[in-house]
Design a protein around this motif. Structure first.
Motif, PDB file in Angstrom:
ATOM      1  N   ALA A 135       0.772  -1.150  -0.055  1.00 19.70           N
ATOM      2  CA  ALA A 135      -0.027  -0.028   0.310  1.00 19.70           C
ATOM      3  C   ALA A 135       0.865   1.290  -0.045  1.00 19.70           C
ATOM      4  O   ALA A 135       0.500   2.333  -0.520  1.00 19.70           O
ATOM      5  CB  ALA A 135      -0.840   0.003   1.323  1.00 19.70           C
ATOM      6  N   HIS A 136       2.194   1.316   0.647  1.00 20.87           N
ATOM      7  CA  HIS A 136       3.063   2.418   0.472  1.00 20.87           C
ATOM      8  C   HIS A 136       3.301   2.624  -1.116  1.00 20.87           C
ATOM      9  O   HIS A 136       3.597   3.798  -1.213  1.00 20.87           O
ATOM     10  CB  HIS A 136       4.339   2.010   1.057  1.00 20.87           C
ATOM     11  CG  HIS A 136       4.380   2.437   2.606  1.00 20.87           C
ATOM     12  ND1 HIS A 136       3.386   1.635   3.555  1.00 20.87           N
ATOM     13  CD2 HIS A 136       5.012   3.236   3.353  1.00 20.87           C
ATOM     14  CE1 HIS A 136       3.574   2.085   4.633  1.00 20.87           C
ATOM     15  NE2 HIS A 136       4.464   3.113   4.606  1.00 20.87           N
ATOM     16  N   LEU A 137       3.249   1.817  -2.113  1.00 21.95           N
ATOM     17  CA  LEU A 137       3.585   2.042  -3.426  1.00 21.95           C
ATOM     18  C   LEU A 137       2.531   1.935  -4.355  1.00 21.95           C
ATOM     19  O   LEU A 137       2.505   2.359  -5.367  1.00 21.95           O
ATOM     20  CB  LEU A 137       4.707   0.881  -3.641  1.00 21.95           C
ATOM     21  CG  LEU A 137       5.931   1.075  -3.109  1.00 21.95           C
ATOM     22  CD1 LEU A 137       6.926  -0.026  -2.988  1.00 21.95           C
ATOM     23  CD2 LEU A 137       6.817   2.725  -3.267  1.00 21.95           C
ATOM     24  N   TRP A 138       1.563   1.167  -3.936  1.00 23.42           N
ATOM     25  CA  TRP A 138       0.269   0.791  -4.865  1.00 23.42           C
ATOM     26  C   TRP A 138      -0.845   1.726  -4.664  1.00 23.42           C
ATOM     27  O   TRP A 138      -1.274   1.565  -3.509  1.00 23.42           O
ATOM     28  CB  TRP A 138       0.242  -0.787  -4.789  1.00 23.42           C
ATOM     29  CG  TRP A 138      -0.827  -1.247  -5.477  1.00 23.42           C
ATOM     30  CD1 TRP A 138      -2.131  -1.672  -5.018  1.00 23.42           C
ATOM     31  CD2 TRP A 138      -0.825  -1.424  -6.810  1.00 23.42           C
ATOM     32  NE1 TRP A 138      -2.727  -2.396  -6.261  1.00 23.42           N
ATOM     33  CE2 TRP A 138      -1.930  -1.992  -7.517  1.00 23.42           C
ATOM     34  CE3 TRP A 138       0.430  -1.360  -8.000  1.00 23.42           C
ATOM     35  CZ2 TRP A 138      -2.245  -2.425  -8.870  1.00 23.42           C
ATOM     36  CZ3 TRP A 138      -0.110  -1.737  -9.101  1.00 23.42           C
ATOM     37  CH2 TRP A 138      -1.144  -2.282  -9.719  1.00 23.42           C
ATOM     38  N   GLU A 139      -1.083   2.533  -5.529  1.00 24.80           N
ATOM     39  CA  GLU A 139      -2.150   3.417  -5.224  1.00 24.80           C
ATOM     40  C   GLU A 139      -3.430   2.952  -5.349  1.00 24.80           C
ATOM     41  O   GLU A 139      -4.454   3.592  -5.224  1.00 24.80           O
ATOM     42  CB  GLU A 139      -2.142   4.595  -6.283  1.00 24.80           C
ATOM     43  CG  GLU A 139      -0.818   5.466  -6.054  1.00 24.80           C
ATOM     44  CD  GLU A 139      -0.586   6.765  -6.887  1.00 24.80           C
ATOM     45  OE1 GLU A 139      -1.682   7.027  -7.520  1.00 24.80           O
ATOM     46  OE2 GLU A 139       0.330   7.296  -7.103  1.00 24.80           O
ATOM     47  N   GLN A 140      -3.648   1.713  -5.823  1.00 25.89           N
ATOM     48  CA  GLN A 140      -5.027   1.162  -6.206  1.00 25.89           C
ATOM     49  C   GLN A 140      -5.580   0.618  -4.637  1.00 25.89           C
ATOM     50  O   GLN A 140      -4.826   0.193  -3.768  1.00 25.89           O
ATOM     51  CB  GLN A 140      -5.228   0.004  -7.026  1.00 25.89           C
ATOM     52  CG  GLN A 140      -4.901   0.686  -8.579  1.00 25.89           C
ATOM     53  CD  GLN A 140      -4.471  -0.392  -9.473  1.00 25.89           C
ATOM     54  OE1 GLN A 140      -5.087  -1.636  -9.261  1.00 25.89           O
ATOM     55  NE2 GLN A 140      -4.048  -0.195 -10.722  1.00 25.89           N
ATOM     56  N   LYS A 154       4.996   7.687   2.386  1.00 24.50           N
ATOM     57  CA  LYS A 154       3.898   7.838   1.948  1.00 24.50           C
ATOM     58  C   LYS A 154       3.039   6.472   1.866  1.00 24.50           C
ATOM     59  O   LYS A 154       3.598   5.630   1.576  1.00 24.50           O
ATOM     60  CB  LYS A 154       3.715   8.428   0.604  1.00 24.50           C
ATOM     61  CG  LYS A 154       4.538   9.957   0.320  1.00 24.50           C
ATOM     62  CD  LYS A 154       4.178  10.316  -1.020  1.00 24.50           C
ATOM     63  CE  LYS A 154       5.205  11.517  -1.095  1.00 24.50           C
ATOM     64  NZ  LYS A 154       5.066  12.318  -2.394  1.00 24.50           N
ATOM     65  N   THR A 155       1.633   6.733   2.198  1.00 24.64           N
ATOM     66  CA  THR A 155       0.961   5.413   1.841  1.00 24.64           C
ATOM     67  C   THR A 155      -0.475   5.794   1.312  1.00 24.64           C
ATOM     68  O   THR A 155      -0.852   7.073   1.288  1.00 24.64           O
ATOM     69  CB  THR A 155       0.777   4.608   3.234  1.00 24.64           C
ATOM     70  OG1 THR A 155       0.394   3.471   2.901  1.00 24.64           O
ATOM     71  CG2 THR A 155      -0.224   5.423   4.131  1.00 24.64           C
ATOM     72  N   TYR A 180      -7.809   3.379   1.303  1.00 25.41           N
ATOM     73  CA  TYR A 180      -9.081   3.318   0.820  1.00 25.41           C
ATOM     74  C   TYR A 180     -10.198   3.085   1.880  1.00 25.41           C
ATOM     75  O   TYR A 180      -9.808   2.130   2.878  1.00 25.41           O
ATOM     76  CB  TYR A 180      -9.324   2.491  -0.403  1.00 25.41           C
ATOM     77  CG  TYR A 180      -8.655   2.897  -1.492  1.00 25.41           C
ATOM     78  CD1 TYR A 180      -9.389   3.635  -2.637  1.00 25.41           C
ATOM     79  CD2 TYR A 180      -7.390   2.761  -1.738  1.00 25.41           C
ATOM     80  CE1 TYR A 180      -8.870   3.974  -3.918  1.00 25.41           C
ATOM     81  CE2 TYR A 180      -6.557   3.246  -2.896  1.00 25.41           C
ATOM     82  CZ  TYR A 180      -7.457   3.998  -3.985  1.00 25.41           C
ATOM     83  OH  TYR A 180      -6.732   4.174  -5.078  1.00 25.41           O
TER      84      TYR A 180
END
Ligand SMILES: Cc1cc2nc3c(=O)[nH]c(=O)nc-3n(C[C@H](O)[C@H](O)[C@H](O)COP(=O)(O)OP(=O)(O)OC[C@H]3O[C@@H](n4cnc5c(N)ncnc54)[C@H](O)[C@@H]3O)c2cc1C
Ligand SMILES: NC(=O)c1ccc[n+]([C@@H]2O[C@H](COP(=O)([O-])OP(=O)(O)OC[C@H]3O[C@@H](n4cnc5c(N)ncnc54)[C@H](O)[C@@H]3O)[C@@H](O)[C@H]2O)c1
Ligand SMILES: Cc1cc2nc3c(=O)[nH]c(=O)nc-3n(C[C@H](O)[C@H](O)[C@H](O)COP(=O)(O)O)c2cc1C
Ligand SMILES: [Zn+2]
Lengths: 186, 902, 105, 420
Positions: free
Chosen positions: A125-130, B101-102, B105
């Motif tokens: 999640a630190h790198l993956w925006e989805q 950064k994270t 959702y």
């Protein structure tokens, strides 16, 4: 046959207690393009003896001879990756002459990085925006996107296990980014 | 709890865990924290949090962030800070802290963990939603914290609900389209020396929520009166909180000036904490409510229709008295006091909502702009939405009427030292809009972004009307709020995109070999390509010379794996390529290669490369290194949006296939030692043909393509086998003195042969004709860009055309990019530039220039006006005070007859 | 960071997409057009203040082109539709945000 | 624990900041529109105001008005990073931008108004071999056009701007730079106000809060404008609406090749002086200067899509700062204080459109996109000439609308999409 060298040469780090990160080198991969619902698709499915997952983002796991698993990734309505289906190339090659489809060996195009462990999702999640929530990206999902500005394909393999398929030229960069993202856990 | 020690301006102070530095400084007796930026006036803490305009400090310990108010810095062991006069400094030592950064959702994001936010979160949980609750304070409770109260137990219990994530010290800094929120979490400063090194100091959260609930609360605001900036003057809520919750004991007596009932509540808290409240001066004519009754019961004197007009100070500039004015009689009285607690009403924190264009609405009843907004995607709650908690009953009042002299010290923006006087001058100068007033006075532009001064500006503008009818705040409107809600360090926003992670580095499978061979690399897009391979002691020039000689006379090898490669299949592949390329591909025989040029619809050349027909319905296209993604996107765009009827599929195989170029008269011999299963002779394997073969069982595809004019072979092999093949080549190549070459030598070789590099010999304005490549433009078919060749300017005579320039042996190399003039245009008798409207007329420019070992002279490619008709003309190239000369010639310098490539 | 509904992949961040300007501008028969008509095809695209039917390609995802209605003032996203399908009607103007820039105050 | 080094730091940063000079007591008069004017300028940004000023001053046309829909100069003029330079590549561009720079050099005297025009130099960095090649071409082109331009090595860059990291080990190292000493910055609002004041003093009507909603056109000739305050007759109309130009053109019945895009910028809080030169790097997207008050002013990139919202995506800012820190490690502790956006009018070739329109007596000036602040004086000068005489000035003739039909584009994209 001379062995192939993988872009990450089998690198691994971390532990299963938090997150283990490793390369899965050399997965045999075919890129399949065929119009959905066409006779060509039917022919492909018959030749392979399987039904292709119909929805973009679906990943289907199939058992292949020798007890290993293969994966069929639907990347777009007319686009699949066949990962680990060793005999598919032979089975599909003849179709080119008859049908509108495209089967291309792209095994060298990408390598695979696997993340496994209780913190795998957090690291990703630190790198993956989805959206990685279970309801949006359950086990059996695949998605293309960007990691550290590099194009990748992410697959949710099992509850605490993800794969990132990265283009060979970007592999070292993405590896470094993932390991860096894991610094608080690895 | 254990005491914390910290230093401020070299003084030792003591604090309690979790409390803001401002509280500890006040408790330590520090009222005047700094001097103001422009007027140099002493200033002290006035607020409770991010609204603070005065108490700016710079961290000296740890990360040394340039500017933060002492009201938001938590005390921590090891903390050292210094005061600032509104101007920060950037220390030069490297910033070592980690920032990351994270992405997150969530069903519902709640901003603000005050009672309103907590209540909203509970509702969302009850509705079965997953909730993310963020709040900028160390603990939840919002204003309850300032009252020193515990959370109601139901809300407290809720915090451990499995569907709730609560993040403290996390500030939502911006609200963007489609419920995208950026928040920054400060994760380690409060741990002081105990912070783990691998812990990110600040984490930037990129949050996407189905629903956003804004419950950000409100700031208390001050009033405008003369000398309203002295240390000892504070917002009443802040003063009461520092005294009652943080044990600040430096105030003996207090005057409270108010326009609402909050002043009464705070007066009571001061009173209960042992401060002698001399009086509550209330601008209203009456007041009612529990707090008013309680104040009366406590015996605090209450004066209606009275407000503070001015203040006085001791020699240090610290408050020692106030002047009170009766608003009806205008009579004044003076009272000595060491605290003036000001309650000027609430200013709801509308910032986030307005970031995406929601307009706050003025409520006279609340004396405030509110955002009362409810859609199923976004809603507001609590004070922001107008829930001020019952009996506040504020007056619309921003301060007494001040004369010109009083206005000079009546501060609106304390940090910018902007006064009512400045504002009046702006209005007097003809400015009407609050946005002009802001820009004229700089109100609202400082570190606090007008959190307390914005509303005062509006209030002041209501009064100052320059002869026009008085306006209401609704007519004036708010200033524009912009992200970020609080300043964010650059380092946090850069995150991990630093150093080698700042942009992807793309490498080929041979990269490590190049590194070990001592290659100097060139950035080509994101790729690292070997530029040249210097031997120890060699200059770039030496290395390139040696590499060129090897390619022209022996055998040399280059890693061409970065070339874009696209597999194109389908019954209409040939037709499709005919439309894409200016030349014909449907007629290309199987097993053969052809160079192609493509244009955009505007007729301008856009990429080139060699495409091979592998089968009846099967082509392999190569693109330039930089063009790979662009070209694939271009093909897809046409297929998907214009010609869906074409049966064509395109697949990128750039990294599936690695390409090794073997170049030079001895390349066939060397390759022959590697490849045994095909005939490499010119007769059996002609130029621009492609063959399948194997090397040690590895399948390869070899093409007779030459970008140098020499006999050359391109070996295409699986990416994973490239290194093996390359090493093998080197083993066998030793007797041939095999030489590795980089992009510079490639450029020299191709330029000698007159081959263009799109992007170097073009600048986005050339047609194929301009490149003297009319031969590649098919007359027989339609293709993208063709129509544009008919546009007047594109077909006009005299356009710049690609030609060669040749110099004499021993002459100085023309620099690339240099401009060309007709002979001696730049020189008159005095050697000064000839003047045509102050300029020198040029006739073209140099795109590529190299020294040619083969020619024994420097040469260049250039775009020259009408160049093809000017062969043999000698031209000038002015370089500073120097003028070089060269002769226009054909752009092919060597082997015009193409004898060498076989 | 717009959140763009790819008809194949679902909602994705804007940086996975490339913008393709006005939708529905077909490639004309180049040989029947005057220079100025051809110039119009090359260079002129709608640029309205309000709803715009525009093209996007999900380059980092499925790679497909599609069209959608988007409001250029509020950035609200309306109906999404595939190439060569009927263009849906423009949505009604959004009411709860005026998003008007630079209004006199 | 207090370390010795920290003691001394306790007192730095106590500099008393210099206050800005006082503004004049009268700027411009707010007036209600008259029934008719000799000419009306639509758009009260810097370009509209300078057009009005030069119409009055150079051409004696004083019965004219500037009509602005919002607050004066609240469009891109209020929100740009104020970089001024003239070292453009093409001769046509060099012509108009250099004319503008020359006007800047005497503008404060001409208008009798201080605007902090500061020729502190503009540095444009090159980061790759091909970047160097194209920047050097620019440098040679400038030399022929009589524009001051220097080529600096990385070491010379470092001398000029000591805080730049010129290490060869960074992702995109500094390989060289062009430097225009006469380039610099000016205080944007004051520039507009200076023109407004000077125009107002010459009798030009400045009308705010009045939106142009249509045109009175008969026989393909403009006769006046319709506004939210009613109709105004005008013999000549100049459209200077920047980001809104395509809407204005459409109202007048013609199309222009303009797309309106959000372009963002940001500032830091006030900082001690660290940067005395303007630094631009198209390749890594850094545009930075330190303004007079002391804030760092940085330009970011455009968003990918059309917008009239005056705001952009935050990822653009984040990307921008990552790049900035590679070049200026010292910025790590600086803070982003405020971000904002403007609506820039981008033409296909990144060059302006100035001249006649298909409607008689209707003139247009737009397409300045990401880089028109620097052109404020020059643009108004040639636009005034075009309106007054009905024919383009020699300097704006190449920038006519019909270049898109002839194909004679003036492509100023350079290496990057954003050219400030
Ligand atoms: C973030 C950013 C950074 C920039 N940086 C630089 C830089 O460093 N250097 C540089 O040279 N340039 C820069 N620019 C570009 C520069 O700001 C513009 O090119 C220039 O300011 C344009 O001036 P203008 O007067 O044409 O436009 P504006 O100032 O936008 O004026 C146009 C006016 O027309 C008005 N208008 C529009 N429609 C109507 C209507 N129907 N009726 C009435 N009025 C109307 C608008 O309200 C507006 O006030 C930057 C731009 C931005 C947004
Ligand atoms: N008696 C008093 O003194 C007093 C004062 C204020 C409020 N109240 C009462 O409290 C009730 C509820 O108040 P509320 O919950 O609206 O406000 P609140 O002030 O209690 O809570 C708001 C919280 O949001 C936080 N916050 C603000 N902006 C933020 C951001 N951008 N990111 C993260 N956190 C942010 C604040 O720090 C605070 O913790 C009101 O109805 C009122 O009755 C009483
Ligand atoms: C050169 C320049 C310097 C600026 N300096 C500051 C500043 O110091 N503080 C601040 O809050 N805003 C500053 N701004 C930004 C303005 O406050 C404002 O954001 C900008 O004019 C756009 O207007 P808007 O945000 O009201 O839409 C500056 C703007 C420019 C163009
Ligand atoms: Zn998609």
């Amino acid at each position: 046959m001379i062995a192939k060298q993988s872009p990450l040469q089998g690198k691994h780090t971390g532990t299963a207690a938090t997150v283990a990160i490793r390369e899965l080198p050399g997965l045999f991969t075919l890129d399949l393009r065929v119009a959905p619902g066409s006779v060509a698709q039917l022919a492909v499915e018959q030749a392979l003896g399987i039904t292709l997952p119909a929805k973009t983002g679906q990943m289907q796991t199939v058992q292949v001879a020798g007890g290993s698993e293969a994966h069929i990734l639907c990347l777009a309505p007319d686009w699949w990756l066949l990962v680990g289906l060793k005999d598919a190339e032979q089975k599909l090659a003849p179709l080119h002459n008859q049908y509108h489809c495209s089967v291309v060996d792209v095994s060298g195009q990408r390598t695979t990085i696997e993340l496994e462990g209780p913190n795998a999702r957090e690291v990703l999640a630190h790198l993956w925006e989805q959206d990685l929530r279970e309801k949006s990206f359950p086990v059996g999902s695949v998605s293309q996107g960007l990691i550290a500005k590099a194009p990748v394909i992410a697959c949710h393999m099992a509850p605490l296990r993800y794969r990132v398929m990265v283009r060979s030229s970007f592999a070292v960069h993405v590896w470094k980014a993932i390991v860096d993202a894991g610094v608080e856990w690895v | 709890m254990s005491e914390i020690h910290f230093y401020f301006d070299d003084q030792l102070y003591k604090g309690q865990p979790g409390e803001p530095m401002a509280a500890a400084l006040l408790r330590g007796g520090l009222l005047s924290i700094t001097n103001s930026t422009y007027h140099g006036r002493p200033r002290g803490v006035i607020g409770l949090g991010v609204e603070e305009p005065n108490a700016l400090v710079q961290l000296v310990s740890g990360t040394k962030e340039s500017m933060r108010p002492a009201t938001v810095i938590e005390v921590a062991e090891g903390l050292t800070a210094r005061s600032l006069t509104g101007i920060g400094a950037l220390p030069e030592d490297a910033e070592e802290a980690r920032y990351d950064k994270t992405n997150r959702y969530v069903d519902t994001l709640v901003v603000g963990a005050g009672v309103a936010g907590l209540t909203a979160a509970a509702e969302e949980l009850r509705a079965g939603r997953e909730v993310l609750l963020i709040d900028d304070q160390p603990t939840p409770g919002g204003h309850l914290r300032h009252l020193g109260l515990e959370l109601p137990s139901a809300l407290g219990d809720m915090l451990s609900h499995k569907n709730l994530t609560y993040i403290s010290r996390c500030t939502a800094t911006g609200l963007y389209d489609q419920n995208y929120i950026v928040a920054i979490e400060r994760r380690s400063d409060h741990l002081g020396n105990a912070a783990p090194v691998n812990r990110a100091r600040i984490r930037v959260w990129h949050i996407r929520a189905e629903r956003v609930i804004l419950a950000s609360g409100a700031f208390q605001r001050p009033l405008i009166f003369a000398n309203n900036d002295r240390p000892g003057i504070m917002l009443s809520h802040a003063a009461a909180t520092y005294v009652a919750v943080h044990g600040v004991k430096i105030f003996k007596q207090a005057v409270v000036v108010t326009i609402d009932n909050q002043g009464y509540r705070d007066a009571l808290r001061l009173h209960n904490a042992g401060v002698n409240v001399l009086g509550i001066y209330d601008a209203r004519s009456t007041a009612s409510g529990a707090s008013v009754d309680a104040a009366k019961a406590a015996g605090i004197p209450i004066h209606f229709r009275a407000t503070v007009l001015d203040t006085s100070s001791n020699a240090e500039g610290i408050l020692n008295g106030v002047t009170i004015q009766d608003l009806d009689t205008k009579e004044i009285v003076q009272t000595a006091t060491d605290l003036l607690a000001v309650s000027g009403g609430w200013t709801p924190i509308v910032d986030l909502a307005t970031h995406i264009g929601i307009k706050p609405t003025w409520s006279g009843q609340h004396a405030a702009f509110l955002v009362n907004h409810t859609t199923d995607k976004l809603r507001t709650a609590g004070m922001l939405a107008g829930d001020f908690g019952g009996d506040d009953d504020p007056a619309v009042f921003f301060g007494p009427v001040l004369d010109a002299e009083q206005a000079r010290t009546a501060y609106i923006d304390l940090q910018r030292d902007s006064t009512l006087h400045d504002l009046r001058r702006g209005v007097g100068a003809g400015l009407h809009s609050i946005e002009h007033i802001k820009r004229y006075t700089t109100i609202g532009t400082a570190h606090d972004q007008g959190k307390t001064s914005g509303m005062l500006t509006i209030g002041a503008l209501c009064q100052v009307n320059n002869g026009e009818p008085a306006r209401s705040p609704a007519d004036i409107g708010t200033l524009t709020f912009r992200p970020p809600y609080v300043p964010i360090p650059f380092a946090a926003l850069a995150g991990r995109e630093r150093g080698e992670l700042s942009d992807p580095i793309r490498i080929t499978p041979l990269h490590q070999w190049h590194v070990e061979a001592g290659a100097v690399f060139e950035d080509v897009g994101q790729w690292k390509r070997p530029w040249y391979f210097p031997k120890p002691g060699e200059s770039m020039e030496d290395a390139v010379k040696r590499e060129c000689i090897a390619a022209r006379e022996g055998v040399a090898v280059m890693d061409a794996s970065t070339l874009g490669k696209i597999d194109i299949r389908g019954a209409d592949a040939g037709v499709f390529l005919d439309r894409i390329y200016t030349n014909m591909f449907s007629t290309l025989p199987e097993g053969q290669c052809r160079y192609g040029l493509m244009c955009k619809a505007d007729g301008i050349v856009f990429d080139d490369g060699v495409t091979t027909r592998l089968g009846k319905n099967h082509y392999l296209m190569t693109t330039t290194t930089g063009g790979a993604a662009r070209v694939l996107a271009w093909l897809e765009e046409w297929l998907q949006t214009e010609w869906p009827e074409l049966e064509v599929y395109c697949t990128s195989v750039t990294e599936h296939i690695s390409t090794i170029a073997l170049v030079g008269p001895k390349s066939r011999a060397l390759l022959g030692e590697l490849v045994k299963d095909i005939d490499l002779s010119a007769a059996a394997f002609p130029f621009m043909h492609s063959r399948e073969a194997t090397i040690d069982g590895i399948p390869v595809r070899i093409a007779r393509i030459s970008f140098s004019g020499e006999l050359a072979f391109e070996i295409n092999v699986n990416w994973g086998h490239a290194r093996y093949l390359w090493e093998k080549l080197w083993k066998l190549g030793r007797p041939y003195d095999l030489t590795a070459y980089g992009t510079e030598t490639m450029h020299v070789l191709r330029a000698e042969k007159g081959y263009v590099i799109i992007g170097q010999d073009t600048d986005g304005t050339q047609t194929p004709y301009d490149l003297n490549m009319g031969w590649i433009v098919s007359k027989k078919k339609e293709f993208i860009g063709k129509r544009s060749f008919q546009l007047p300017y594109l077909k006009a005579a005299g356009r710049q055309q690609l030609v060669g320039l040749i110099q004499q042996p021993g002459e100085e190399l023309i620099p690339e990019g240099a401009y060309i003039t007709v002979l001696n245009a730049t020189q008159d008798d005095q050697g000064a530039p000839a003047d045509r409207h102050g300029k020198t007329q040029h006739t073209g420019f140099v795109t590529s220039a190299y020294y040619s070992q083969t020619l024994g002279a420097p040469f260049a490619l250039a775009l020259v006006a009408d160049g093809l008709n000017r062969m043999g003309e000698v031209v000038s190239i002015p370089i500073g005070k120097k003028v070089l000369q060269a002769t226009i010639c054909d752009s092919v310098f060597i082997d015009k007859e193409n004898t060498k490539r076989d | 960071m717009l959140y763009i509904p790819c008809p194949h992949c679902g909602l994705r961040n804007e940086n996975e997409f490339h913008y393709g300007a006005e939708a529905g501008v077909g490639y004309p028969d180049p040989n029947t057009l005057s220079d100025s008509e051809w110039a119009k095809y090359l260079h002129i695209r709608a640029n309205p203040k309000g709803w715009l039917a525009e093209r996007w390609v999900h380059f980092a995802g499925c790679g497909r082109w599609f069209n959608l209605w988007r409001n250029t003032v509020t950035h609200e996203i309306g109906p999404v539709y595939l190439p060569f399908t009927k263009q849906p009607k423009a949505p009604a103007p959004e009411t709860h945000r005026d998003g008007k820039e630079g209004s006199i105050q | 624990m207090l370390l010795p080094g920290m003691l001394s730091q306790g007192t730095i940063g106590r500099r008393k900041a210099a206050a800005l000079p006082e503004q004049p007591p009268q700027l411009w008069k707010t007036v209600k529109p008259k029934k008719a004017y000799d000419a009306v300028i639509v758009g009260g940004g810097g370009h509209g105001l300078s057009t009005a000023y030069y119409l009055a001053k150079n051409h004696g046309m004083t019965n004219i008005a500037v009509v602005e829909k919002g607050w004066l100069a609240g469009g891109n003029t209020a929100r740009n990073t104020t970089i001024i330079r003239s070292n453009y590549l093409w001769d046509e561009s060099a012509g108009i931008y250099e004319h503008s720079l020359k006007l800047w050099e005497t503008l404060e005297q001409d208008l009798g108004y201080e605007m902090f025009f500061s020729q502190r130099g503009v540095l444009t960095l090159a980061h790759s071999v091909s970047d160097v090649r194209s920047k050097r071409r620019n440098f040679y082109a400038n030399a022929l056009n009589g524009i001051d331009s220097e080529w600096l090595t990385p070491e010379e860059v470092k001398k000029l701007v000591p805080i730049i990291n010129i290490s060869p080990d960074v992702r995109y190292p500094v390989l060289g730079a062009t430097y225009q000493p006469r380039g610099g910055i000016a205080k944007h609002d004051w520039v507009a106000w200076g023109y407004a004041k000077a125009a107002s003093d010459l009798g030009v009507d400045i009308i705010q809060g009045t939106e142009v909603t249509g045109f009175d056109i008969r026989d393909n000739k403009v006769l006046g404008i319709q506004t939210t305050q009613g109709s105004i007759a005008a013999n000549k109309v100049g459209l200077v609406g920047a980001g809104h130009s395509s809407i204005l053109a459409n109202l007048a019945g013609f199309y222009i090749p303009i797309q309106s895009r959000p372009l963002q910028a940001l500032v830091s809080p006030l900082l001690e002086q660290v940067l005395n030169t303007v630094v631009m790097s198209g390749a890594v997207h850094v545009y930075v200067s330190q303004a007079h008050k002391g804030e760092l002013v940085m330009g970011a990139g455009t968003d990918a899509f059309n917008s009239y919202a005056q705001r952009g995506g935050f990822h653009v800012i984040e990307h921008q700062l990552a790049a900035a820190l590679e070049l200026f490690p010292i910025f790590a502790r600086a803070q982003v204080l405020r971000t904002w956006g403007g609506i820039v009018d981008v033409a296909p070739d990144a060059s302006p459109i100035i001249g006649l329109t298909p409607v008689e007596n209707l003139f247009i000036n737009c397409g300045w996109g990401t880089g028109g602040f620097k052109a404020t004086p020059g643009s108004g000068w040639v636009m005034a000439h075009t309106i007054a005489t009905g024919t383009p000035h020699e300097l704006n003739r190449p920038f006519a609308l019909d270049r898109f039909t002839t194909g004679h584009l003036i492509d100023e994209h350079g290496a990057a999409g954003v050219a400030h």
